[in-house]
Scaffold this motif. Structure first.
Motif, mmCIF file in Angstrom:
data_model
loop_
_atom_site.group_PDB
_atom_site.id
_atom_site.type_symbol
_atom_site.label_atom_id
_atom_site.label_comp_id
_atom_site.label_asym_id
_atom_site.label_seq_id
_atom_site.Cartn_x
_atom_site.Cartn_y
_atom_site.Cartn_z
ATOM 1 N N UNK A 119 24.669 42.840 53.524
ATOM 2 C CA UNK A 119 25.962 43.163 54.138
ATOM 3 C C UNK A 119 26.947 43.697 53.094
ATOM 4 N N UNK A 120 26.923 43.107 51.908
ATOM 5 C CA UNK A 120 27.857 43.492 50.849
ATOM 6 C C UNK A 120 27.583 44.903 50.329
ATOM 7 N N UNK A 121 26.310 45.229 50.131
ATOM 8 C CA UNK A 121 25.944 46.497 49.481
ATOM 9 C C UNK A 121 25.624 47.612 50.464
ATOM 10 N N UNK A 122 25.437 47.265 51.745
ATOM 11 C CA UNK A 122 25.010 48.222 52.768
ATOM 12 C C UNK A 122 23.628 48.805 52.451
ATOM 13 N N UNK A 123 22.840 48.030 51.712
ATOM 14 C CA UNK A 123 21.444 48.368 51.433
ATOM 15 C C UNK A 123 20.562 47.396 52.211
ATOM 16 N N UNK A 124 19.257 47.576 52.124
ATOM 17 C CA UNK A 124 18.334 46.561 52.620
ATOM 18 C C UNK A 124 18.046 45.605 51.468
ATOM 19 N N UNK A 125 17.955 44.320 51.778
ATOM 20 C CA UNK A 125 17.655 43.320 50.751
ATOM 21 C C UNK A 125 16.200 42.890 50.889
ATOM 22 N N UNK A 126 15.537 42.730 49.750
ATOM 23 C CA UNK A 126 14.129 42.348 49.715
ATOM 24 C C UNK A 126 14.009 40.946 49.146
ATOM 25 N N UNK A 127 13.162 40.125 49.770
ATOM 26 C CA UNK A 127 12.900 38.780 49.266
ATOM 27 C C UNK A 127 11.397 38.624 49.069
ATOM 28 N N UNK A 128 11.008 38.133 47.901
ATOM 29 C CA UNK A 128 9.589 37.867 47.645
ATOM 30 C C UNK A 128 9.472 36.584 46.845
ATOM 31 N N UNK A 129 8.359 35.875 47.016
ATOM 32 C CA UNK A 129 8.142 34.698 46.191
ATOM 33 C C UNK A 129 7.176 35.043 45.070
ATOM 34 N N UNK A 130 7.014 34.113 44.155
ATOM 35 C CA UNK A 130 6.236 34.407 42.953
ATOM 36 C C UNK A 130 4.850 33.781 42.960
ATOM 37 N N UNK A 131 4.294 33.535 44.141
ATOM 38 C CA UNK A 131 2.945 32.990 44.183
ATOM 39 C C UNK A 131 1.976 34.003 43.576
ATOM 40 N N UNK A 132 1.323 33.681 42.463
ATOM 41 C CA UNK A 132 0.444 34.646 41.807
ATOM 42 C C UNK A 132 -0.729 35.057 42.681
ATOM 43 N N UNK A 133 -1.268 36.227 42.403
ATOM 44 C CA UNK A 133 -2.385 36.746 43.187
ATOM 45 C C UNK A 133 -3.557 35.766 43.229
ATOM 46 N N UNK A 134 -3.837 35.121 42.112
ATOM 47 C CA UNK A 134 -5.025 34.275 42.035
ATOM 48 C C UNK A 134 -4.683 32.795 42.123
ATOM 49 N N UNK A 135 -3.544 32.482 42.719
ATOM 50 C CA UNK A 135 -3.146 31.094 42.887
ATOM 51 C C UNK A 135 -4.067 30.402 43.884
ATOM 52 N N UNK A 136 -4.401 29.145 43.585
ATOM 53 C CA UNK A 136 -5.312 28.370 44.435
ATOM 54 C C UNK A 136 -4.548 27.271 45.172
ATOM 55 N N UNK A 137 -5.089 26.848 46.293
ATOM 56 C CA UNK A 137 -4.530 25.697 47.005
ATOM 57 C C UNK A 137 -4.972 24.438 46.274
ATOM 58 N N UNK A 138 -4.002 23.638 45.834
ATOM 59 C CA UNK A 138 -4.316 22.394 45.115
ATOM 60 C C UNK A 138 -4.360 21.196 46.055
ATOM 61 N N UNK A 139 -3.466 21.217 47.045
ATOM 62 C CA UNK A 139 -3.387 20.061 47.948
ATOM 63 C C UNK A 139 -2.734 20.451 49.257
ATOM 64 N N UNK A 140 -3.265 19.911 50.342
ATOM 65 C CA UNK A 140 -2.642 20.037 51.662
ATOM 66 C C UNK A 140 -2.605 18.639 52.271
ATOM 67 N N UNK A 141 -1.439 18.230 52.730
ATOM 68 C CA UNK A 141 -1.292 16.901 53.307
ATOM 69 C C UNK A 141 -0.516 16.991 54.616
ATOM 70 N N UNK A 142 -0.963 16.240 55.615
ATOM 71 C CA UNK A 142 -0.274 16.171 56.908
ATOM 72 C C UNK A 142 0.391 14.805 57.025
#
Length: 342
Positions: A119-142
């Motif tokens: 809104x401030x710049x009248x541009x499109x804003x991009x958001x990305x996270x830094x999860x590396x390409x070869x990142x592995x799942x270490x744990x999943x818990x429910x």
């Protein structure tokens, strides 16, 4: 830098770029001669502009007598000629008022901040996270949190943590939760994030056998989480569609397929980057530029925030805005536990 690029040529190039950023119209020698910082005649400016054209720093569009900067000219301007604005106390106060102080998750904070930046710049804003390409799942818990409510917690090998609330149509028994815990350890722990395709989802669902009907919604949510961890989102898309510098068909094509943007963002987590469309083969939006800057959590890169707009952006103004936003985001997500950010 080219040895023929004298101090006067640099000053003239800088004046051309600043004027074109303001007007969006080809710049002529007569216009530049009015610049009090130059103090040279129109004839001299015409000669210097001719040299700058031959050197590739400016170009002459169509039959116009004026010139516009080339990507080479913009690159020199951003890297060496530009004097970056210093934010005033009032500007910092204004930017602080646009950054949300109340948010549910870190993702919520970044998304709200990116919308404010768009809104401030009248541009499109991009958001990305830094999860590396070869990142592995270490744990999943429910984790059960209430009637038919479950939180899925995912941790990756690079230390990224993501959680998602999942509402089911039924309560899971202890036997079902234990089965799912063992199933995840056998089928997801150690698996690369990038390998979790829709086909892999089908394979996992089928592998659950008699538990498929009750537990497949959890697998679906996990798949959504992994896609979000490696995705790029764009806020303020209407700013691209209404920008007169762009071809609308190119914008629509770009918004439908953002893979090329993800590839560029992956390269920018090390610091501030400015990219011009002619510098990247195949980038669909002609005459565009992208500015990105990373943000961090507890000293580790957590993601990046960026702006997409025309090449004639006011870089001296917008780069400080972007760096201020990413600096504030880094402070906010590092200074206190997420559950207190409410």
């Amino acid at each position: 830098m080219d040895e023929q690029l004298t101090d006067r040529k640099k000053r003239i190039l800088k004046a051309i770029i600043r004027t074109y950023m303001e007007t969006g119209e080809p710049v002529g020698s007569r216009t530049i001669s009015k610049d009090k910082d130059l103090n040279v005649s129109s004839a001299t400016i015409r000669n210097e502009m001719s040299d700058l054209t031959e050197m590739g720093y400016i170009v002459q569009p169509h039959t116009s007598a004026g010139r516009i900067p080339s990507d080479k000219g913009y690159r020199l301007y951003v890297d060496q000629l530009m004097e970056q604005n210093q934010l005033t106390a009032n500007e910092k106060k204004m930017l602080d008022s646009m950054i949300p102080q109340e948010y549910v998750t870190e993702e919520d904070l970044v998304n709200k901040a990116s919308m404010a930046l768009a809104d401030l710049t009248k541009c499109a804003a991009v958001v990305a996270n830094a999860t590396p390409k070869f990142s592995l799942i270490s744990k999943v818990e429910v984790i059960p949190t209430g009637k038919r409510m479950y939180v899925i917690l995912m941790i990756t090998s690079n230390g990224s943590i993501k959680n998602k609330v999942c509402r089911l149509e039924f309560d899971l028994s202890q036997d079902q939760l234990e089965f799912f815990d063992n199933f995840v350890k056998e089928n997801l722990n150690g698996v690369p994030i990038d390998s979790l395709s829709d086909a892999y989802l089908e394979k996992l669902t089928e592998a659950m056998g008699t538990y498929m009907m009750t537990l497949s919604p959890l697998v679906s949510e996990i798949m959504k989480m992994t896609k979000e961890m490696s995705s790029v989102s764009i806020k303020g898309q209407s700013n691209l569609l209404t920008c007169k510098d762009f071809n609308q068909n190119e914008i629509i094509s770009f918004l439908d397929n953002q893979k090329e943007l993800k590839g560029f963002i992956d390269e920018t987590f090390s610091g501030l980057h400015v990219m011009f469309s002619p510098e990247r083969d195949g980038f669909v939006i002609h005459n565009s530029s992208i500015i990105t800057a990373p943000f961090s959590k507890d000293g580790k890169t957590a993601g990046a925030l960026g702006l997409i707009g025309p090449m004639r952006l006011d870089y001296a103004k917008f780069i400080p805005y972007l760096e201020y936003f990413t600096g504030k985001i880094s402070e906010m997500i590092s200074e206190k536990p997420q559950e207190q950010n409410k």
